[in-house]
Design an enzyme around this catalytic site. Sequence first.
Site, short mmCIF file in Angstrom:
data_model
loop_
_atom_site.label_atom_id
_atom_site.label_comp_id
_atom_site.label_asym_id
_atom_site.label_seq_id
_atom_site.Cartn_x
_atom_site.Cartn_y
_atom_site.Cartn_z
N LEU A 128 52.70 61.29 91.64
CA LEU A 128 53.59 61.92 92.60
C LEU A 128 54.21 63.16 91.96
O LEU A 128 54.69 63.10 90.83
CB LEU A 128 54.69 60.93 93.01
CG LEU A 128 55.68 61.43 94.05
CD1 LEU A 128 54.99 61.55 95.42
CD2 LEU A 128 56.87 60.48 94.13
N HIS A 129 54.15 64.27 92.66
CA HIS A 129 54.76 65.50 92.16
C HIS A 129 55.25 66.35 93.32
O HIS A 129 54.57 66.52 94.31
CB HIS A 129 53.81 66.28 91.25
CG HIS A 129 52.50 66.67 91.86
ND1 HIS A 129 51.47 65.77 92.05
CD2 HIS A 129 52.04 67.85 92.32
CE1 HIS A 129 50.43 66.40 92.59
NE2 HIS A 129 50.76 67.66 92.78
N LEU A 130 56.47 66.82 93.16
CA LEU A 130 57.12 67.67 94.15
C LEU A 130 56.96 69.11 93.69
O LEU A 130 57.40 69.47 92.59
CB LEU A 130 58.60 67.29 94.27
CG LEU A 130 59.44 68.08 95.25
CD1 LEU A 130 58.94 67.89 96.68
CD2 LEU A 130 60.91 67.64 95.14
#
Length: 181
Positions: A128-130
């Site tokens: 997960l990466h924003l």
Amino acid sequence: NGDGDDADDWGGRDLPLLVQPPKPGGFSGMEVLQRLAMSPEAQPAENIFLLTRDFVVGYDLYPKARVHLLILPRTRLDGPADLTASHLPLLRSMQRLARHLAASLRARTPGLPPFLCGFHAAPSLRQLHLHLLSSDLDSDALKNKKHFNSFATSFLLHPASVAAQIESSGKVLSRGHAAEQ
């Protein structure tokens, strides 16, 4: 991960200077972001902008704007589809960190345009990466329509809309690659 600002450990810190690292020599594999999130001390320090208790903020090594950072939780989650109601505090904390970074970077560099912030509906790398990137979308790495659309269309899911989806349906309703193309 607390739900309130008092649990955040980045507020009083001075941010380092932005120094975009060079592009890697070749493809580093689908797990490159998992390695960065889970073992930041074993990664090249130049690829890390900021370490907090709960997050690694890394440089996107193929930036699609003048400023392009990735906020990764130090918890293994493959992508938005893995998020559940139990992850809402983490998601809100990621969003607060993104707002803090955007405000701090713009205060330091007044000419920077506003920032975009979001998750790819169908991420190409595990973990997960924003994405937090300046809205200029000014980069040599922005080479084709797919690159542009992945940040300029509904393919980029704002954290608030992701949280709303989880609150209403218990999961993230991915639109897959449709909006990217």
